[in-house]
Design a protein around this motif. Sequence first.
Motif, mmCIF file in Angstrom:
data_model
loop_
_atom_site.group_PDB
_atom_site.id
_atom_site.type_symbol
_atom_site.label_atom_id
_atom_site.label_comp_id
_atom_site.label_asym_id
_atom_site.label_seq_id
_atom_site.Cartn_x
_atom_site.Cartn_y
_atom_site.Cartn_z
ATOM 1 N N ARG A 202 -11.159 7.455 -11.342
ATOM 2 C CA ARG A 202 -10.000 6.812 -10.728
ATOM 3 C C ARG A 202 -10.220 5.301 -10.775
ATOM 4 N NH1 ARG A 202 -7.404 10.839 -7.421
ATOM 5 N NH2 ARG A 202 -5.864 9.232 -6.962
ATOM 6 N N GLY B 266 -4.843 5.806 -11.936
ATOM 7 C CA GLY B 266 -5.231 4.425 -11.724
ATOM 8 C C GLY B 266 -4.018 3.555 -11.508
ATOM 9 N N TYR B 267 -4.273 2.364 -10.957
ATOM 10 C CA TYR B 267 -3.195 1.419 -10.647
ATOM 11 C C TYR B 267 -3.722 0.023 -10.892
ATOM 12 C CZ TYR B 267 0.974 -0.147 -8.004
ATOM 13 O OH TYR B 267 2.178 -0.695 -7.623
ATOM 14 N N GLU C 38 0.813 -1.226 0.000
ATOM 15 C CA GLU C 38 0.000 0.000 0.000
ATOM 16 C C GLU C 38 0.840 1.268 0.000
ATOM 17 O OE1 GLU C 38 -0.141 -1.599 4.313
ATOM 18 O OE2 GLU C 38 -0.199 -2.409 2.298
ATOM 19 N N LEU D 82 -8.665 1.408 -9.295
ATOM 20 C CA LEU D 82 -7.789 0.550 -8.510
ATOM 21 C C LEU D 82 -8.214 -0.880 -8.803
ATOM 22 C CD1 LEU D 82 -5.512 1.140 -6.466
ATOM 23 C CD2 LEU D 82 -7.192 0.826 -4.643
ATOM 24 N N CYS D 83 -7.275 -1.728 -9.224
ATOM 25 C CA CYS D 83 -7.672 -3.067 -9.644
ATOM 26 C C CYS D 83 -8.247 -3.850 -8.464
ATOM 27 C CB CYS D 83 -6.506 -3.809 -10.295
ATOM 28 S SG CYS D 83 -5.253 -4.392 -9.182
ATOM 29 N N ILE E 241 1.619 1.941 -3.647
ATOM 30 C CA ILE E 241 0.403 2.379 -4.333
ATOM 31 C C ILE E 241 0.041 3.806 -3.916
ATOM 32 C CG2 ILE E 241 -2.054 1.897 -4.662
ATOM 33 C CD1 ILE E 241 -1.306 -1.072 -3.995
ATOM 34 N N LEU F 146 -0.337 7.118 -6.380
ATOM 35 C CA LEU F 146 -1.555 7.928 -6.483
ATOM 36 C C LEU F 146 -1.300 9.359 -6.016
ATOM 37 C CD1 LEU F 146 -4.198 5.332 -5.227
ATOM 38 C CD2 LEU F 146 -3.601 5.918 -7.577
ATOM 39 N N GLY G 190 -7.859 -3.624 -4.273
ATOM 40 C CA GLY G 190 -9.008 -3.154 -3.506
ATOM 41 C C GLY G 190 -9.454 -4.166 -2.467
#
Length: 217
Positions: free
Chosen positions: A123, A100-101, A87, A125-126, A90, A94, A130
């Motif tokens: 936005r 997006g990621y 995290e 997030l895969c 990530i 962001l 998530g």
Amino acid sequence: MIRVFIVDDHTLIRDGLRALLAAEPLFEVVGEADNGQALLDQLPTVAADVVLLDLNMPVLDGLATTHRLREEYPHLRILLLSMMTHERTIGEALAAGAHGYVLKNADKYEVVAALQGVAAGKRFLCSEIGLGLLDKLLLQEPRPPAPGTSPGVHLTHREREILQLVASGLTNQEIADQLFTSKRTVESHRQNLLEKTGVRNTPALVKYAMEHGLLKL
């Protein structure tokens, strides 16, 4: 038509992404580059809507490239592509301005959905990330740790495999050969392990793993 510029230092991945998008009439691949600087060199003469950007690259990596794009091309949408799941990584991406990621192991439908969403101003997030973040929130309530786990540190099955092999003294290339993956993927997992455990180098990582019961004897 969504104009996509692909940036990744692995030719095989660029070829795969180009083939995937060629099968979708909504997209047009307008350019490719193997690092962030090569992207920036081409952008003055290439019209793009979304940059599909690898995080780990030589010369200029995805994070530094994202900062540059937000400053110099604020209209461009940025979708980061990576194997990094921590995290902190990530969050940095962001915070740098990525829209997006998505993970490199995501299926083609999620990559397409990510590009569409980011191009539409949303936005993204895969799902794996998530759900992982949701699991962490749900597990914040104190409970006894399961055998072989360390409180506050959640390792994936592959991270545990790599940690065990690191403790055995294998190099990144030797680990990659044994697990039938790339050296770059091993390096990414190894960096994830350092970030998750909060240590700075391999000896400290092995010491941490031994002290917290993360290794099989």
